[in-house]
Design a protein around this motif. Sequence first.
Motif, PDB file in Angstrom:
ATOM      1  N   SER A  85       0.908  -1.295   0.101  1.00  0.00           N
ATOM      2  CA  SER A  85       0.126   0.034  -0.020  1.00  0.00           C
ATOM      3  C   SER A  85       1.045   1.132   0.138  1.00  0.00           C
ATOM      4  N   ALA A  86       1.834   1.293   0.683  1.00  0.00           N
ATOM      5  CA  ALA A  86       2.846   2.425   0.774  1.00  0.00           C
ATOM      6  C   ALA A  86       3.431   2.758  -0.472  1.00  0.00           C
ATOM      7  N   ILE A  87       3.715   1.924  -1.347  1.00  0.00           N
ATOM      8  CA  ILE A  87       4.684   1.976  -2.424  1.00  0.00           C
ATOM      9  C   ILE A  87       3.656   2.307  -3.645  1.00  0.00           C
ATOM     10  N   SER A  88       2.420   2.031  -3.418  1.00  0.00           N
ATOM     11  CA  SER A  88       1.536   2.320  -4.411  1.00  0.00           C
ATOM     12  C   SER A  88       1.697   3.937  -4.992  1.00  0.00           C
ATOM     13  N   GLY A  89       1.712   3.971  -6.351  1.00  0.00           N
ATOM     14  CA  GLY A  89       1.552   5.557  -6.720  1.00  0.00           C
ATOM     15  C   GLY A  89       2.913   6.350  -6.213  1.00  0.00           C
ATOM     16  N   ALA A  90       4.007   5.696  -5.903  1.00  0.00           N
ATOM     17  CA  ALA A  90       5.328   6.206  -5.569  1.00  0.00           C
ATOM     18  C   ALA A  90       6.239   6.310  -6.926  1.00  0.00           C
ATOM     19  N   ASP A  91       7.093   7.381  -6.875  1.00  0.00           N
ATOM     20  CA  ASP A  91       7.771   7.498  -7.918  1.00  0.00           C
ATOM     21  C   ASP A  91       9.245   6.882  -7.935  1.00  0.00           C
ATOM     22  N   LEU A  92       9.581   6.851  -6.634  1.00  0.00           N
ATOM     23  CA  LEU A  92      11.070   6.315  -6.089  1.00  0.00           C
ATOM     24  C   LEU A  92      11.112   5.937  -4.748  1.00  0.00           C
ATOM     25  N   ALA A  93      11.556   4.401  -4.721  1.00  0.00           N
ATOM     26  CA  ALA A  93      11.888   3.890  -3.236  1.00  0.00           C
ATOM     27  C   ALA A  93      13.305   4.033  -2.928  1.00  0.00           C
ATOM     28  N   LEU A  94      13.682   4.666  -1.687  1.00  0.00           N
ATOM     29  CA  LEU A  94      14.983   4.623  -1.144  1.00  0.00           C
ATOM     30  C   LEU A  94      14.757   3.549  -0.161  1.00  0.00           C
ATOM     31  N   ILE A  95      15.872   2.819  -0.186  1.00  0.00           N
ATOM     32  CA  ILE A  95      15.943   1.392   0.575  1.00  0.00           C
ATOM     33  C   ILE A  95      16.915   1.381   1.707  1.00  0.00           C
ATOM     34  N   VAL A  96      16.661   1.725   2.890  1.00  0.00           N
ATOM     35  CA  VAL A  96      17.777   1.918   4.037  1.00  0.00           C
ATOM     36  C   VAL A  96      18.232   0.577   4.387  1.00  0.00           C
TER      37      VAL A  96
END
Length: 301
Positions: free
Chosen positions: A191-202
């Motif tokens: 749900s959180a990544i829906s519609g996102a343009d970029l994911a920064l993974i820590v």
Amino acid sequence: MKQIVVLSGKGGTGKTSVTAGFAHLASQSDQPVRAVLVDADVDASNLELVLRPRQVEQHSFTGGAVAEIDPELCERCGNCAEVCRFEAVLPPDQNGDSAYSIDPIACEGCASCMYQCPADAIRMIPQQAGYWYRSETPFGPLFHALLIPGQENSGKLVTLVKQRARLLALEENYPLQIVDGPPGIGCPVISAISGADLALIVTEPTMSGIHDLERILETTEHFKLASQVCVNKADLYPASAAQIEAFCEARSIPVVGRIPFDESVTAAMVSGFPVTQYRPDSPASQAVERIWHTVLASLSL
């Protein structure tokens, strides 16, 4: 409007500290970027602890329903008990004086019993599962939530919080939405990544960190979300940090920075500030700022 979501394959990697640093830098840097902030970790919301929010709205969240049997209408046929897979239907007493009833703890809200009841004696009662809030912070509006312990549908609550944040961003022309995502790879993350343009993974230089980095990258790749990686506390185990970078290079995943172990991060959390505001010249703050500028360039902001 662009949207970045900060993720981690496991809890405790420093994801929220990085997000808080981004929130501060977005509003306070030489070239500020107006941003709407979202804490999508509704099971353990803590971004607010370092943003000093002032709550301006509170709303109830209904996440599901529990069956309830009307004893006056119950014909004691037992159909409800036969179809319940969760053993949530309690039988009448041995004398047959009472009706069937529902154990609300065991009930999963599937409504099978309701559909099978010939007397229409069962109804589904909506259950309050939590709250969502809109707050004002020194760095911009914050949308966050609280899921009541033991309640489910956290993915639905994440979607609601993000939708409210998006509506505000569109109405007031915010160019950026910064989302502190949940840990792991479950429904709330999707749900959180829906519609996102970029994911920064820590991630962090440990064996479990590498394993969980692989899992979250598989998730973002499945949903075709562009991803970048930063390694937190990278200097504690340089060999493992190098292994992470080699893994990312083999998969053409950009590693946008290393954040050193820095006691300023802990001191900032205890004081209730983003580390970039609390000690802007600390090694961790400088590393987060470099990563922030790289992320902005990737989003063309």
